[in-house]
Scaffold this active site. Structure first.
Site, PDB file in Angstrom:
ATOM      1  N   GLU A 165     -48.939  59.845  48.224  1.00 30.96           N
ATOM      2  CA  GLU A 165     -50.249  60.183  48.795  1.00 30.96           C
ATOM      3  C   GLU A 165     -51.202  60.665  47.695  1.00 30.96           C
ATOM      4  O   GLU A 165     -51.672  61.794  47.676  1.00 30.96           O
ATOM      5  CB  GLU A 165     -50.041  61.225  49.910  1.00 30.96           C
ATOM      6  CG  GLU A 165     -49.138  60.662  51.014  1.00 30.96           C
ATOM      7  CD  GLU A 165     -48.636  61.701  52.027  1.00 30.96           C
ATOM      8  OE1 GLU A 165     -49.085  62.853  52.001  1.00 30.96           O
ATOM      9  OE2 GLU A 165     -47.778  61.322  52.856  1.00 30.96           O
ATOM     10  N   ARG A 169     -42.036  58.030  49.477  1.00 30.92           N
ATOM     11  CA  ARG A 169     -42.375  59.392  49.842  1.00 30.92           C
ATOM     12  C   ARG A 169     -41.644  60.327  48.866  1.00 30.92           C
ATOM     13  O   ARG A 169     -42.061  61.405  48.587  1.00 30.92           O
ATOM     14  CB  ARG A 169     -41.883  59.609  51.281  1.00 30.92           C
ATOM     15  CG  ARG A 169     -42.583  60.648  52.041  1.00 30.92           C
ATOM     16  CD  ARG A 169     -42.163  60.441  53.491  1.00 30.92           C
ATOM     17  NE  ARG A 169     -41.942  61.687  54.163  1.00 30.92           N
ATOM     18  CZ  ARG A 169     -42.762  62.164  55.094  1.00 30.92           C
ATOM     19  NH1 ARG A 169     -43.837  61.502  55.444  1.00 30.92           N
ATOM     20  NH2 ARG A 169     -42.496  63.286  55.680  1.00 30.92           N
ATOM     21  N   ARG A 187     -40.156  68.912  55.584  1.00 29.71           N
ATOM     22  CA  ARG A 187     -39.308  69.143  56.758  1.00 29.71           C
ATOM     23  C   ARG A 187     -38.289  70.229  56.435  1.00 29.71           C
ATOM     24  O   ARG A 187     -37.336  70.423  57.145  1.00 29.71           O
ATOM     25  CB  ARG A 187     -38.571  67.860  57.179  1.00 29.71           C
ATOM     26  CG  ARG A 187     -39.468  66.725  57.636  1.00 29.71           C
ATOM     27  CD  ARG A 187     -40.179  67.023  58.944  1.00 29.71           C
ATOM     28  NE  ARG A 187     -41.022  65.912  59.370  1.00 29.71           N
ATOM     29  CZ  ARG A 187     -42.231  65.652  58.883  1.00 29.71           C
ATOM     30  NH1 ARG A 187     -42.759  66.434  57.966  1.00 29.71           N
ATOM     31  NH2 ARG A 187     -42.927  64.625  59.310  1.00 29.71           N
ATOM     32  N   HIS A 202     -52.671  65.688  52.816  1.00 30.50           N
ATOM     33  CA  HIS A 202     -51.849  64.472  52.858  1.00 30.50           C
ATOM     34  C   HIS A 202     -52.770  63.259  52.990  1.00 30.50           C
ATOM     35  O   HIS A 202     -53.976  63.384  53.142  1.00 30.50           O
ATOM     36  CB  HIS A 202     -50.952  64.465  54.106  1.00 30.50           C
ATOM     37  CG  HIS A 202     -49.901  65.516  54.147  1.00 30.50           C
ATOM     38  ND1 HIS A 202     -48.571  65.241  53.972  1.00 30.50           N
ATOM     39  CD2 HIS A 202     -49.970  66.848  54.374  1.00 30.50           C
ATOM     40  CE1 HIS A 202     -47.865  66.352  54.078  1.00 30.50           C
ATOM     41  NE2 HIS A 202     -48.688  67.342  54.324  1.00 30.50           N
ATOM     42  N   SER A 203     -52.161  62.079  53.014  1.00 29.15           N
ATOM     43  CA  SER A 203     -52.830  60.881  53.491  1.00 29.15           C
ATOM     44  C   SER A 203     -51.749  60.051  54.161  1.00 29.15           C
ATOM     45  O   SER A 203     -50.566  60.280  53.901  1.00 29.15           O
ATOM     46  CB  SER A 203     -53.493  60.108  52.352  1.00 29.15           C
ATOM     47  OG  SER A 203     -52.526  59.476  51.516  1.00 29.15           O
ATOM     48  N   TYR A 204     -52.070  59.012  55.039  1.00 29.54           N
ATOM     49  CA  TYR A 204     -53.423  58.688  55.406  1.00 29.54           C
ATOM     50  C   TYR A 204     -53.551  58.805  56.911  1.00 29.54           C
ATOM     51  O   TYR A 204     -52.557  59.097  57.579  1.00 29.54           O
ATOM     52  CB  TYR A 204     -53.759  57.240  54.947  1.00 29.54           C
ATOM     53  CG  TYR A 204     -52.836  56.173  55.494  1.00 29.54           C
ATOM     54  CD1 TYR A 204     -53.148  55.465  56.665  1.00 29.54           C
ATOM     55  CD2 TYR A 204     -51.622  55.855  54.861  1.00 29.54           C
ATOM     56  CE1 TYR A 204     -52.314  54.474  57.159  1.00 29.54           C
ATOM     57  CE2 TYR A 204     -50.775  54.874  55.370  1.00 29.54           C
ATOM     58  CZ  TYR A 204     -51.136  54.188  56.515  1.00 29.54           C
ATOM     59  OH  TYR A 204     -50.293  53.210  57.016  1.00 29.54           O
ATOM     60  N   GLU A 263     -54.929  64.882  56.906  1.00 33.81           N
ATOM     61  CA  GLU A 263     -54.575  63.531  56.458  1.00 33.81           C
ATOM     62  C   GLU A 263     -55.877  62.855  56.058  1.00 33.81           C
ATOM     63  O   GLU A 263     -56.730  62.578  56.905  1.00 33.81           O
ATOM     64  CB  GLU A 263     -53.929  62.731  57.601  1.00 33.81           C
ATOM     65  CG  GLU A 263     -52.638  63.327  58.165  1.00 33.81           C
ATOM     66  CD  GLU A 263     -51.401  62.969  57.344  1.00 33.81           C
ATOM     67  OE1 GLU A 263     -51.515  62.236  56.347  1.00 33.81           O
ATOM     68  OE2 GLU A 263     -50.316  63.454  57.715  1.00 33.81           O
TER      69      GLU A 263
HETATM   70 ZN   LIG Z   1     -47.717  63.325  53.839  1.00 34.22          ZN
END
Ligand SMILES: [Zn+2]
Ligand SMILES: *[C@@H]1O[C@H](CO)[C@@H](O)[C@H](O)[C@H]1NC(C)=O
Ligand SMILES: *[C@@H]1O[C@H](CO)[C@@H](O)[C@H](O)[C@H]1NC(C)=O
Ligand SMILES: *[C@@H]1O[C@H](CO)[C@@H](O)[C@H](O)[C@H]1NC(C)=O
Length: 439
Positions: free
Chosen positions: A194, A249, A274, A329-331, A405
């Site tokens: 991201e 990621r 997480r 974050h994106s998107y 995002e």
């Molecule tokens: Zn993210």
């Protein structure tokens, strides 16, 4: 956004990974589709993703019983995917061509030298925001920002990554002096691919310094709050996306043994977002499988990155308190308030938060017309266990703890062209400026 590598029991098609001259995986000929499934189709679809060697880019609850996934399908699997006959829209004909629009990584021209001892150096050139840059240059850029604001800033660190990189950032303060006010705390790039998130956080930092002495609203923001800014909280993952595989990621640490040889290619491990020990770490919305990209880890808070940024945030909370925390974050263009762990629980001051989020969205849209969806994380996007907003809300007791995002809604996805960095910065800045003056 998530990335799920599912159904490892189905033998994936052999996909010939193409590598460019710099040793990075290319995505030439990959197509990106948005696929709609209902609840009944969901499990089967997730299994098929694995057998197609497709990359899951994002998913969205959309409606109560419809899910949409953005997936990148390698050229070898296109016929097989089309034979499945899902309701699908093509977002990108050639992912490799989109990635080319991100442009080459540009080195930073160098630190400006202060000519008179402790006097401020010139701010680095604004052209920084015309391109993406290698990781090492982000560190030089931060140093350079600090040198331009020597009496009101210092470089900070928040622990060490799995591969031993220091998690670096900058602390800015105003007329009250260092550490005298409640915190505004920003994180970028917890998810490696991201990229727009870190450079947007840098844009905010740059404009705060640039306009402290000539914009009364900015002066007020910095005089009322201490800003703690960590543009890249997952440096290992960021470097991996720059040197090896753009679209991971890439959580921490990578897990090889349990997921088979392919996991390193896809960078599977614990999702740092997480992994927060927020009391709901093991709830719905994360995975117990080390082969999944939303793997929560073996124990709450067991990644080195989480430990570093958590201890740092806890100190801020225990000090002057945290007024605002945002994880960029994106998107998807979302402004997400708590909670992620539950779609029915409400956070303190929830209705005030909802209003502020909507108005922040309006301030963003006023700049370039970019529309953000606002709402509570679980109800708006999907359930997330072990996420940072829930941690900062319940444990660190930040007054506002959000995730944003950034652009876009899927046209370019994670690989936003370099010519969208400045417009993204401008609109995000406007949203933050609204918040600082109104929360
Ligand atoms: Zn993210
Ligand atoms: C004031 O703001 C303008 C516009 O952003 C900027 O170009 C200029 O460098 C700033 N001047 C100072 C002294 O901060
Ligand atoms: C900086 O301040 C100047 C003068 O007040 C203003 O015109 C400009 O829009 C500000 N820049 C940003 C990025 O807010
Ligand atoms: C709720 O909002 C009020 C008013 O802004 C603030 O003083 C209070 O600290 C907030 N409560 C929490 C738990 O954040």
């Amino acid at each position: 956004m998530r990335f799920l590598r599912v159904a490892l029991f189905i033998a994936p098609l052999a996909v010939g990974v193409q590598i460019d001259r710099q040793g990075r995986e290319t995505y030439d000929g990959y197509k990106v589709f948005r696929v709609v499934t209902d609840d009944e189709q969901l499990t089967g679809f997730e299994a098929q993703l694995g057998s197609l060697s497709a990359i899951e880019l994002s998913r969205n609850r959309g409606h109560i019983d419809a899910h949409h996934f953005d997936i990148a399908v390698p050229p070898e699997s296109l016929d097989a995917f089309e034979a499945l006959n899902y309701e699908a829209e093509t977002l990108t004909e050639d992912l490799g061509a989109d990635i080319a629009l991100e442009g080459e990584l540009q080195p930073f021209p160098g630190l400006e030298k202060s000519t008179s001892g402790v006097a401020a150096a010139a701010l680095p050139s604004f052209s920084w925001f015309s391109a993406y840059h290698p990781y090492a240059d982000h560190l030089t850029f931060l140093k350079s920002l600090q040198a331009a604001f020597p009496s009101n800033s210092e470089l900070i660190t928040a622990g060490t990554s799995f591969e031993g990189r220091t998690i670096q950032g900058i602390h800015l303060w105003g007329s009250g002096g260092k550490g005298s006010k409640p915190a505004i705390y920003y994180h970028g790039n917890v998810h490696a691919r991201e990229w727009i998130s870190s450079i947007t956080v840098e844009y905010i930092t740059y404009q705060l310094i640039n306009n402290y002495s000539n914009d009364t609203a900015i002066k007020a923001a910095l005089d009322n709050y201490d800003f703690y800014i960590l543009p890249i909280v997952n440096p290992d993952g960021f470097v991996y996306t720059q040197t090896t595989t753009r679209l991971v990621r890439y959580p921490s640490p990578p897990v090889l043994a349990t997921c088979g040889g392919e996991s390193l290619l896809r960078g599977v491990g614990t999702d740092i977002n997480r992994n927060w020990p927020n009391g709901h770490w093991d709830g719905a919305g994360s995975s117990t499988s080390p082969g999944s990209e939303t793997y929560r880890g073996e124990a709450p808070g067991d990644t080195p990155e989480n430990t570093g940024i958590r201890i740092f945030g806890d100190k801020l909370g225990a000090g002057k308190g945290i007024k605002l925390y945002i994880d960029f974050h994106s998107y998807g263009q979302y402004i997400l308030t708590p909670y992620g762990y539950s779609c029915s629980a409400t956070a303190p001051n929830q209705s005030k938060q909802d209003t502020l989020a909507r108005n922040t969205g309006a301030a963003i849209a006023a700049v370039h017309g970019t529309r953000f969806t606002t709402g509570q994380t679980c109800a708006t996007l999907y359930a997330t266990a072990g996420g940072s907003n829930d941690y900062f809300t319940d444990v660190t007791t930040a007054e506002l703890a959000w995730a944003i995002e950034l652009r876009d809604t899927g046209t370019y996805g994670f690989t936003l062209p370099a010519n969208q960095i400045i417009p993204t910065g401008e609109e995000t800045w406007a949203g933050q400026k609204y918040l600082w003056a109104n929360f």
